[in-house]
Design a protein around this motif. Structure first.
Motif, PDB file in Angstrom:
ATOM      1  N   HIS A 256       0.827  -1.203   0.000  1.00 58.80           N
ATOM      2  CA  HIS A 256       0.000   0.000   0.000  1.00 58.80           C
ATOM      3  C   HIS A 256       0.871   1.267   0.000  1.00 58.80           C
ATOM      4  O   HIS A 256       2.032   1.254   0.376  1.00 58.80           O
ATOM      5  N   GLU A 261       0.700   1.046 -10.830  1.00 60.18           N
ATOM      6  CA  GLU A 261      -0.279   1.180 -11.898  1.00 60.18           C
ATOM      7  C   GLU A 261      -0.643  -0.172 -12.511  1.00 60.18           C
ATOM      8  O   GLU A 261      -1.627  -0.256 -13.246  1.00 60.18           O
ATOM      9  N   SER A 281      -3.723  -1.240  -1.362  1.00 59.63           N
ATOM     10  CA  SER A 281      -4.485  -0.009  -1.143  1.00 59.63           C
ATOM     11  C   SER A 281      -3.623   1.226  -1.430  1.00 59.63           C
ATOM     12  O   SER A 281      -2.398   1.173  -1.364  1.00 59.63           O
ATOM     13  N   HIS A 282      -4.295   2.332  -1.743  1.00 58.52           N
ATOM     14  CA  HIS A 282      -3.629   3.630  -1.920  1.00 58.52           C
ATOM     15  C   HIS A 282      -2.518   3.559  -2.978  1.00 58.52           C
ATOM     16  O   HIS A 282      -1.368   3.869  -2.732  1.00 58.52           O
ATOM     17  N   ASN A 283      -2.920   3.119  -4.176  1.00 61.17           N
ATOM     18  CA  ASN A 283      -2.009   3.125  -5.314  1.00 61.17           C
ATOM     19  C   ASN A 283      -2.691   3.819  -6.483  1.00 61.17           C
ATOM     20  O   ASN A 283      -3.617   4.620  -6.281  1.00 61.17           O
ATOM     21  N   ARG A 284      -2.249   3.531  -7.716  1.00 58.80           N
ATOM     22  CA  ARG A 284      -2.776   4.208  -8.897  1.00 58.80           C
ATOM     23  C   ARG A 284      -3.322   3.194  -9.902  1.00 58.80           C
ATOM     24  O   ARG A 284      -3.267   3.406 -11.117  1.00 58.80           O
ATOM     25  N   LEU A 285      -3.850   2.104  -9.386  1.00 60.15           N
ATOM     26  CA  LEU A 285      -4.365   1.048 -10.256  1.00 60.15           C
ATOM     27  C   LEU A 285      -5.614   1.496 -11.001  1.00 60.15           C
ATOM     28  O   LEU A 285      -6.543   2.054 -10.407  1.00 60.15           O
ATOM     29  N   ARG A 286      -5.610   1.237 -12.306  1.00 59.41           N
ATOM     30  CA  ARG A 286      -6.780   1.433 -13.144  1.00 59.41           C
ATOM     31  C   ARG A 286      -7.177   0.083 -13.718  1.00 59.41           C
ATOM     32  O   ARG A 286      -6.428  -0.889 -13.592  1.00 59.41           O
ATOM     33  N   LEU A 307      -7.802  -3.560  -2.389  1.00 61.21           N
ATOM     34  CA  LEU A 307      -7.604  -2.733  -3.577  1.00 61.21           C
ATOM     35  C   LEU A 307      -8.286  -1.377  -3.423  1.00 61.21           C
ATOM     36  O   LEU A 307      -8.541  -0.683  -4.415  1.00 61.21           O
ATOM     37  N   ASN A 310      -7.849   3.289  -5.017  1.00 65.62           N
ATOM     38  CA  ASN A 310      -7.141   3.281  -6.285  1.00 65.62           C
ATOM     39  C   ASN A 310      -7.976   4.050  -7.304  1.00 65.62           C
ATOM     40  O   ASN A 310      -8.803   4.881  -6.916  1.00 65.62           O
ATOM     41  N   GLN A 311      -7.769   3.765  -8.598  1.00 68.34           N
ATOM     42  CA  GLN A 311      -8.512   4.461  -9.656  1.00 68.34           C
ATOM     43  C   GLN A 311      -9.224   3.460 -10.560  1.00 68.34           C
ATOM     44  O   GLN A 311      -9.401   3.692 -11.759  1.00 68.34           O
ATOM     45  N   ASN A 333     -12.849   3.822  -5.079  1.00 72.14           N
ATOM     46  CA  ASN A 333     -12.360   3.743  -6.443  1.00 72.14           C
ATOM     47  C   ASN A 333     -13.304   4.538  -7.343  1.00 72.14           C
ATOM     48  O   ASN A 333     -14.034   5.412  -6.859  1.00 72.14           O
TER      49      ASN A 333
END
Length: 392
Positions: A256, A261, A281-286, A307, A310-311, A333
């Motif tokens: 986290h 990404e 948690s607290h990442n930039r996943l799309r 998860l 994120n995005q 999200n």
């Protein structure tokens, strides 16, 4: 026995004089005393033989005093037999002003010198401490240039080492082969070189959170073959995707608060028996950063997948294959819908193992969720959908 401040607590085997404005260790003589608690005082000197009348001491706590290396006699904890601290097992020197490790009795099992000003570790810093199990040197002034590789050599029984909040740029060399748990949180570590952990074959927990790690600075064989490494914490670093070549026996991976990404396909496929806890948690996943094969190999093992924050614009692919999943967190999200067969496979008549699923704080129109979207989840309250963004 000399008079002690009235606030001290006394028993047959213990004296506790915490925060009583004591300026020196009283000259005590009691063969039955096993514990001496003198934390939160104003003690600045430990002369030689200060504990000479207490031969059976097992635990001494001198944390949060004003001890510096000049006021601490080199032999304060060691003096001529037969009166010696041969039974001292636990020593707490946290929160003082020590710049070096004093000479200590070989009976010690636990040593804490956190939040001092340690300036170096040398080959004789831990001389004779072959029984020591736990060593904490958190919040000092240690770095790659003042810790020589032979510093830890005498510590042949050490299983727990805490070096958080120092200034290391790399994992220190010469770690004891006996080590099971290593904490290096809040340093300046930028890379994990191959070979540094080759001898720590008993290592089961490694904490590298709050550093400056990027995935391309982790050597392919840095830790993949460590046979017992089960827990790895890489939170609060600079990772852009989940690192490859993870330790084969890993069970818990904490990632986290990075910049992740992408979860590459098959990145966990070599793990045996497989991850149980994966925290992203607290990442930039799309959505495009999570593939159908991202969680391949974790079908039976993974119990917790975080998860949130994120995005993600959609429920990630590959969840149906996680048959052992119990906790799934997708809150905070950008998910707009929960399509049929994204969480529950309505084509198969079996209950899910999920006991907690969080989807709140997304963009979901709850009226458009298919009636059977969560039909495999046995307890209705296990799914949290309220509130959504912009909704009460």
């Amino acid at each position: 026995m000399p008079s002690l401040p009235t606030a001290c607590l006394l028993s047959d085997s213990a004296i506790a004089c915490g925060n009583v404005h004591m300026k020196q260790v009283p000259a005590l003589s009691d063969a039955g005393l096993k514990m001496l608690y003198l934390a939160d005082n104003e003690i600045s000197r430990l002369p030689r033989g200060v504990f000479a009348g207490l031969p059976n001491l097992e635990w001494v706590d001198l944390s949060k005093n004003q001890l510096d290396s000049g006021g601490l006699h080199p032999k304060a904890f060691q003096f001529l037999p037969p009166q010696n601290l041969t039974k001292l097992k636990r020593l707490n020197l946290d929160g003082n002003r020590l710049t070096r490790i004093p000479s200590l009795p070989p009976s010690l099992l636990e040593l804490k010198v956190n939040d001092n000003g340690l300036e170096r570790l040398q080959s004789d810093s831990f001389r004779g401490l072959y029984k020591l199990l736990t060593l904490e040197l958190e919040g000092d002034e240690l770095h790659d240039g003042n810790v020589i590789p032979t510093s830890f050599k005498p510590l042949r029984s050490l299983i727990y080492l805490r070096l958080d909040r120092n200034r290391f740029r790399a994992i220190p060399s010469g770690l004891p082969p006996s080590l099971q748990e290593l904490h290096l949180d809040s340093n300046h570590i930028e890379e994990v070189r191959e070979g540094l952990l080759n001898k720590t074959l008993n290592l089961s927990v490694l904490v590298l959170s709050n550093n400056k790690l990027q995935e391309d600075r982790i050597a392919p064989r840095a830790w993949i073959d460590l046979p017992k490494l089960e827990s790895l914490d890489l939170s609060y670093n600079r990772l852009v995707h989940v690192p490859s070549f993870l330790p084969r026996r890993l069970r818990q991976l904490t990632l986290h608060h990075n910049r992740i990404e992408r979860v590459p396909g098959y990145v966990f496929a070599h793990l045996r028996p497989g991850l149980e806890f994966l925290r992203l948690s607290h990442n930039r996943l799309r959505a495009e950063g999570v593939h159908a094969t991202s969680f391949a190999g974790l079908g039976r093992s993974l119990a917790e997948l975080l998860l949130d924050h994120n995005q993600l614009q959609a429920v990630p692919r590959g969840l149906l294959g996680l048959k052992g999943l119990q906790v799934l967190r997708l809150s905070h999200n950008l998910i707009r819908q929960v399509p049929l067969n994204s969480v529950c496979d309505t084509r198969v008549a079996e209950d899910s193992s999920l006991v907690s699923m969080r989807l709140e704080q997304n963009l979901i129109d709850l009226r458009r969720i298919p009636p059977t979207a969560f039909s495999c989840i046995r307890a209705y309250h296990s799914v949290v959908l309220h509130p959504q963004r912009g909704q009460a």
